[in-house]
Scaffold this active site. Structure first.
Site: not given
Ligand code: AR6
Length: 184
Positions: A10, A23, A31, A33
């Site tokens: 993204i 968060n 992730g 973020d």
């Molecule tokens: N581009 C697109 N999608 C992505 C990318 C990227 N660069 N990186 C990961 N994903 P998550 P949540 C996907 O964990 O569940 C953080 O620490 C990933 O595979 O990023 O809402 C925040 O600070 C998954 O399918 O977000 C919060 O503490 C999706 O993005 C917590 O994680 C969301 O995964 C939020 O958790």
């Protein structure tokens, strides 16, 4: 308004608004973020700290959203939202719907025409990606249809959003979103 799903990162999307799965602290994490903060640069964290100091002393509530500039990203803005954390018992789908509806409203206020969403809550926060896909696509479609109903006769793009793109990291997530988009 085109709604599509692609596989990719993204942070590289050439859209007006990129949505961050943040968060409540807004002070970064793993992730998406972590990837967004790394790509946008340290100014993004400074902007988030400023939001905390001024308008969000208690942090951003689950289901709400707030905008910052995109700094080093191709996107002009980052809209930060906080998904419900299933591991903390946050299982109400209304909270997750709001993570897609609120950024759309903010994008309209910003004058954006394109917006990219990740699969909010489908990573560290533990929601099954099929559930996230169903809620995400359903919410965007409902919002689009609501916008069209509210439109004045003869106005085809009342709110200016032309593109909603779901950007998924894994083939499985892409498949889940494409299945939802294929449903009539
Ligand atoms: N581009 C697109 N999608 C992505 C990318 C990227 N660069 N990186 C990961 N994903 P998550 P949540 C996907 O964990 O569940 C953080 O620490 C990933 O595979 O990023 O809402 C925040 O600070 C998954 O399918 O977000 C919060 O503490 C999706 O993005 C917590 O994680 C969301 O995964 C939020 O958790």
């Amino acid at each position: 308004m085109l709604i599509e799903a692609v596989q990719g990162d993204i942070t590289t999307q050439d859209v007006d608004v990129v949505v961050n799965a943040a968060n409540s602290s807004l002070l970064g994490g793993g992730g998406v973020d972590g990837a967004i903060h790394a790509a946008a640069g340290p100014e993004l964290l400074r902007a988030c700290r400023e939001l905390r100091r001024t308008v969000l002393p208690d942090g951003l509530p689950v289901g709400d959203a707030v905008a910052t500039p995109g700094f080093g990203l191709p996107a002009r803005w980052v809209v930060h939202t906080v998904g419900p954390n299933l591991h903390a018992g946050q299982s109400d789908p209304v909270l997750l719907e709001s993570c897609f509806a609120r950024p759309l409203e903010l994008a309209v206020e910003l004058g954006a025409s394109s917006i990219a969403f990740p699969a909010v809550s489908a990573g560290i926060y533990g929601w099954p990606v099929a559930e996230v896909a169903r809620i995400a696509v359903g919410t965007v479609r409902m919002w689009r249809d609501g916008v069209q109903q509210d439109a004045e006769p003869g106005r085809t793009r009342p709110q200016g959003i032309e593109l909603v793109r779901f950007v998924l990291f894994s083939p499985d997530a892409l498949d889940a979103f494409q299945r939802e988009l294929a449903r009539a």
